[in-house]
Design an enzyme around this catalytic site. Structure first.
Site, mmCIF file in Angstrom:
data_model
loop_
_atom_site.group_PDB
_atom_site.id
_atom_site.type_symbol
_atom_site.label_atom_id
_atom_site.label_comp_id
_atom_site.label_asym_id
_atom_site.label_seq_id
_atom_site.Cartn_x
_atom_site.Cartn_y
_atom_site.Cartn_z
ATOM 1 N N ALA A 83 9.818 -4.274 8.917
ATOM 2 C CA ALA A 83 8.924 -3.880 7.915
ATOM 3 C C ALA A 83 9.530 -3.499 6.539
ATOM 4 O O ALA A 83 10.669 -2.862 6.746
ATOM 5 C CB ALA A 83 7.968 -2.867 8.402
ATOM 6 N N GLY A 96 8.764 -9.314 2.960
ATOM 7 C CA GLY A 96 9.943 -9.341 2.050
ATOM 8 C C GLY A 96 10.735 -10.279 2.502
ATOM 9 O O GLY A 96 11.477 -11.041 1.620
ATOM 10 N N GLU A 103 4.317 -13.989 10.912
ATOM 11 C CA GLU A 103 4.500 -12.716 11.631
ATOM 12 C C GLU A 103 3.038 -12.061 11.897
ATOM 13 O O GLU A 103 2.910 -11.564 13.093
ATOM 14 C CB GLU A 103 5.396 -11.693 10.737
ATOM 15 C CG GLU A 103 6.623 -12.093 10.586
ATOM 16 C CD GLU A 103 7.519 -11.344 9.449
ATOM 17 O OE1 GLU A 103 8.764 -11.021 9.502
ATOM 18 O OE2 GLU A 103 6.881 -10.770 8.644
HETATM 19 C C1 5RP Z 1 9.956 -10.622 6.841
HETATM 20 C C2 5RP Z 1 9.601 -9.382 7.079
HETATM 21 C C3 5RP Z 1 10.857 -8.335 7.140
HETATM 22 O O1 5RP Z 1 10.421 -7.897 8.640
HETATM 23 C C4 5RP Z 1 10.697 -7.272 6.358
HETATM 24 O O2 5RP Z 1 10.998 -8.070 5.223
HETATM 25 C C5 5RP Z 1 11.902 -6.274 6.475
HETATM 26 O O3 5RP Z 1 13.242 -7.210 6.591
HETATM 27 P P1 5RP Z 1 14.702 -6.011 6.800
HETATM 28 O O4 5RP Z 1 14.392 -6.027 8.299
HETATM 29 O O5 5RP Z 1 15.641 -7.258 6.379
HETATM 30 O O6 5RP Z 1 14.491 -4.932 6.000
HETATM 31 O O7 5RP Z 1 8.289 -8.792 7.025
HETATM 32 O O8 5RP Z 1 8.984 -11.518 6.352
#
Ligand code: 5RP
Length: 225
Positions: A83, A96, A103
């Site tokens: 997340a 992100g 998801e």
């Molecule tokens: C992808 C996501 C990821 O879970 C989120 O961006 C967190 O990424 P990371 O573990 O690289 O910090 O939602 O769409």
């Protein structure tokens, strides 16, 4: 072991034989997929998996994790995903990494969504991380104006000076709200806009949060309604 890997490894320890497992996307979910691959190789763990992105599917296939489609499974027992922000009610901002629509489809068909993060992802209020919103390319300029009217500064996500295209062939608009005081209300308003495919707010979907720390320790919290 870094904090993301520590949280992911802890989550992987909850997976048991014959489970159907959702594979998240991102640099933390990466470690969960690696951990599952290792358990398959070393322990003969038997699972079926479903991936939330082409990237994660490719990684899983390389580790001999058996990948299935929704047509081939019933419900998903456990999904491990990362997340971008987590508040004290275990509400999330995700997307992100650009995989928010898949998801959320996977999470909404999962009995237990386990979220794995490093300690920097914990926040009092969601919204400092711009909220990703997946939108249809057709008419995206109008959709963007409607998102702006909800009180954010919207920005079309780009990569190498071109619009970023999701695995589903859509754009992402990152919406900077600074603070989101009523995530459920915002979630409903956004998804009511024609052209919005899904937004990155995951409200009340997580029941288990695993936070990893720099020293390799983890803290697991369970949400009891
Ligand atoms: C992808 C996501 C990821 O879970 C989120 O961006 C967190 O990424 P990371 O573990 O690289 O910090 O939602 O769409």
């Amino acid at each position: 072991m870094n904090s993301k890997q520590a949280a992911a490894e802890k989550a992987v320890s909850f997976i048991q034989n014959d489970m159907i497992v959702g594979l998240g996307t991102g640099s933390t979910a990466y470690w969960a997929i690696e951990g599952i691959g290792r358990r398959i190789k070393e322990e003969g763990l038997r699972i079926k998996a479903i991936a939330t992105s082409k990237r994660s599917e490719e990684q899983a296939r390389g580790l001999q994790i058996p990948i299935f489609s929704f047509a081939e499974i019933d419900s998903i027992d456990v999904t491990i995903d990362g997340a971008d922000e987590v508040d004290s009610n275990m509400n999330l901002i995700k997307g992100g990494g650009g995989a928010l629509l898949r998801e959320k489809i996977v999470a909404s068909n999962t009995t237990q969504l386990i979220i794995v993060v490093d300690e920097n992802k914990r926040v009092q209020w969601l919204g400092k991380f711009p909220l990703p919103v997946e939108v249809a390319i057709f008419g995206w300029e109008k959709t963007c104006k409607k998102l702006e009217a909800l009180g954010c500064i919207p920005r079309l996500r780009t990569t190498e000076n071109q619009p970023y295209i999701t695995d589903n062939g859509n754009y992402i608009i990152d919406c900077d709200f600074k603070e989101i005081k009523q995530p459920q209300v915002l979630h409903e308003k956004m998804n009511a806009i024609v052209g919005v495919m899904e937004n990155g707010l995951f409200i009340g979907m997580t029941k288990k949060l695993i936070v990893g720390y720099e020293n390799g320790e983890t803290r697991t919290s369970d949400w009891n309604d």
